[in-house]
Motif scaffolding. Sequence first.
Motif, PDB file in Angstrom:
ATOM      1  N   ILE A  99       3.281  68.169  93.265  1.00 20.66           N
ATOM      2  CA  ILE A  99       2.279  68.858  92.463  1.00 20.66           C
ATOM      3  C   ILE A  99       2.655  70.331  92.316  1.00 20.66           C
ATOM      4  O   ILE A  99       2.855  71.038  93.311  1.00 20.66           O
ATOM      5  N   ASP A 100       2.736  70.790  91.074  1.00 18.88           N
ATOM      6  CA  ASP A 100       2.985  72.206  90.786  1.00 18.88           C
ATOM      7  C   ASP A 100       4.243  72.739  91.457  1.00 18.88           C
ATOM      8  O   ASP A 100       4.207  73.754  92.165  1.00 18.88           O
ATOM      9  N   VAL A 101       5.341  72.051  91.232  1.00 19.30           N
ATOM     10  CA  VAL A 101       6.629  72.481  91.786  1.00 19.30           C
ATOM     11  C   VAL A 101       7.655  72.710  90.676  1.00 19.30           C
ATOM     12  O   VAL A 101       8.351  73.733  90.667  1.00 19.30           O
ATOM     13  N   LEU A 102       7.756  71.783  89.724  1.00 22.17           N
ATOM     14  CA  LEU A 102       8.827  71.863  88.728  1.00 22.17           C
ATOM     15  C   LEU A 102       8.831  73.173  87.957  1.00 22.17           C
ATOM     16  O   LEU A 102       9.892  73.688  87.596  1.00 22.17           O
ATOM     17  N   GLU A 103       7.643  73.727  87.692  1.00 25.41           N
ATOM     18  CA  GLU A 103       7.581  74.964  86.904  1.00 25.41           C
ATOM     19  C   GLU A 103       8.118  76.159  87.681  1.00 25.41           C
ATOM     20  O   GLU A 103       8.373  77.224  87.095  1.00 25.41           O
ATOM     21  N   ALA A 124       6.555  54.385  94.109  1.00 26.61           N
ATOM     22  CA  ALA A 124       5.987  55.203  93.039  1.00 26.61           C
ATOM     23  C   ALA A 124       6.239  56.685  93.277  1.00 26.61           C
ATOM     24  O   ALA A 124       6.357  57.144  94.412  1.00 26.61           O
ATOM     25  N   VAL A 125       6.314  57.411  92.167  1.00 26.51           N
ATOM     26  CA  VAL A 125       6.453  58.867  92.183  1.00 26.51           C
ATOM     27  C   VAL A 125       5.399  59.445  91.248  1.00 26.51           C
ATOM     28  O   VAL A 125       5.218  58.951  90.128  1.00 26.51           O
ATOM     29  N   LEU A 126       4.720  60.497  91.694  1.00 24.81           N
ATOM     30  CA  LEU A 126       3.778  61.209  90.833  1.00 24.81           C
ATOM     31  C   LEU A 126       4.183  62.672  90.763  1.00 24.81           C
ATOM     32  O   LEU A 126       4.380  63.324  91.784  1.00 24.81           O
ATOM     33  N   ILE A 127       4.335  63.152  89.526  1.00 14.98           N
ATOM     34  CA  ILE A 127       4.683  64.551  89.273  1.00 14.98           C
ATOM     35  C   ILE A 127       3.585  65.156  88.402  1.00 14.98           C
ATOM     36  O   ILE A 127       3.202  64.570  87.386  1.00 14.98           O
ATOM     37  N   ALA A 128       3.084  66.319  88.797  1.00 17.31           N
ATOM     38  CA  ALA A 128       2.089  67.027  87.991  1.00 17.31           C
ATOM     39  C   ALA A 128       2.457  68.499  87.965  1.00 17.31           C
ATOM     40  O   ALA A 128       2.859  69.067  88.982  1.00 17.31           O
ATOM     41  N   SER A 235      -4.305  70.489  77.015  1.00 17.46           N
ATOM     42  CA  SER A 235      -4.263  70.527  78.480  1.00 17.46           C
ATOM     43  C   SER A 235      -3.270  71.562  78.980  1.00 17.46           C
ATOM     44  O   SER A 235      -2.277  71.873  78.317  1.00 17.46           O
ATOM     45  N   TYR A 236      -3.540  72.057  80.167  1.00 15.53           N
ATOM     46  CA  TYR A 236      -2.610  72.962  80.838  1.00 15.53           C
ATOM     47  C   TYR A 236      -1.607  72.182  81.678  1.00 15.53           C
ATOM     48  O   TYR A 236      -0.456  72.579  81.786  1.00 15.53           O
ATOM     49  N   ARG A 237      -2.043  71.040  82.257  1.00 15.42           N
ATOM     50  CA  ARG A 237      -1.179  70.285  83.168  1.00 15.42           C
ATOM     51  C   ARG A 237      -0.954  68.857  82.696  1.00 15.42           C
ATOM     52  O   ARG A 237      -1.848  68.209  82.175  1.00 15.42           O
ATOM     53  N   MET A 238       0.245  68.392  82.947  1.00 16.12           N
ATOM     54  CA  MET A 238       0.565  66.978  82.738  1.00 16.12           C
ATOM     55  C   MET A 238       0.622  66.271  84.086  1.00 16.12           C
ATOM     56  O   MET A 238       0.864  66.884  85.121  1.00 16.12           O
ATOM     57  N   ILE A 239       0.398  64.954  84.041  1.00 14.68           N
ATOM     58  CA  ILE A 239       0.548  64.099  85.219  1.00 14.68           C
ATOM     59  C   ILE A 239       1.416  62.917  84.803  1.00 14.68           C
ATOM     60  O   ILE A 239       1.079  62.208  83.851  1.00 14.68           O
ATOM     61  N   VAL A 240       2.513  62.727  85.488  1.00 13.06           N
ATOM     62  CA  VAL A 240       3.407  61.608  85.197  1.00 13.06           C
ATOM     63  C   VAL A 240       3.474  60.717  86.427  1.00 13.06           C
ATOM     64  O   VAL A 240       3.901  61.152  87.495  1.00 13.06           O
ATOM     65  N   LEU A 241       3.040  59.485  86.273  1.00 18.43           N
ATOM     66  CA  LEU A 241       3.096  58.500  87.358  1.00 18.43           C
ATOM     67  C   LEU A 241       4.145  57.460  87.011  1.00 18.43           C
ATOM     68  O   LEU A 241       4.068  56.825  85.959  1.00 18.43           O
TER      69      LEU A 241
END
Length: 251
Positions: A99-103, A124-128, A235-241
Motif C-alpha cells: 500500500i502506497d509504495v510504488l509512487e 494473491a498480490v494487492l497493490i494500491a 479517484s486519487y488511488r487505484m487498487i489492483v488485486l
Amino acid sequence: MRQALERTFYRYGWDTRCRNLAPARLLRSVLPGRPSQDGPILLDVGCGKFGIVTFLRGVPAIGIDKQVPPEIVEGVTFQLGDVTAIPFLDRSFPVVSCIDVLEHIPPDARDLAINELVRVASSAVLIACPHGKTAEECDKEFRNACESRARAIPAWVLEHEKHRYPVTSTVIAQIHRAAAETGRTARITASYCEPASVCRLIRAAAARSGLLYAAVNLLMGTLLDLLPSPDAGSSYRMIVLAELSPRSQEL
C-alpha cells in the motif's frame, strides 16, 4: 495515551482510512483461513508504523519496511526489507500487500518491485497507490496551496513529484509478465478508492491549519462508508488485486 490517539486517528481519519479500508476488504476475500501451523499468512510490504493489519484484526502478518517503525502493531512481526529485494523465498506467503509504495520509488524500479511482490506470493498480490493524472493534479494543487500560505510542503508531496505517477494499465501489464515468469497466470481486478473531490477538501483544510485538518479528516473518515466508490477518472488511488494460479490450471 498518545499512541492510542495515533492509532485511533490512523484507523478513523480519512487520509489513512480511505487508503486502507477498501484494500483490507479485498484482502479479506482472498486471505486463507488461519493455517493449522502457526505462522503469518500476509506479508505487508512498506508497512510503516501501523500498516494494513490495523484494518485486518486477527490476521497474522509480517511487515517489512526500510526503516524500523517506532511501534509494532499487535500480530505483526517486523523485518527490515526493501520492495525491490524482499528478503523471503519464492511463494513464502499466501497473500502479499503493498500500500502506497510504488509512487515513492523511481519508475525504472517499479517493474522489479512488482516482480518481487509476485515472486513471494503464492495466491494473491494487492497493490494500491496514487495513480495517473488526477493524483498528480491533486498533489500539485496542494503544493500550490501550501506555498500560497507560506506553509511547509510535506516531504511526501515532493517525493511524489520526483517520479511519474503509477498508471493502472502499466502495473497490470507488469503483474501479468511477472506471473508468467513464475509459471503462473494472474486474474486481475482493478478498482479505485479516495474520491478526488474529498481529497481536495482534506488538502484545502490541511493547507490552512493543523487543527482544521484534524477535524475535517476525522469527520470525513466517519462518512467514508456513505460515499460512492469513485471510478478511474475521479479517484486519487487505484487498487489492483491479482489472484495467482498455475498456468496449466487456466488452460
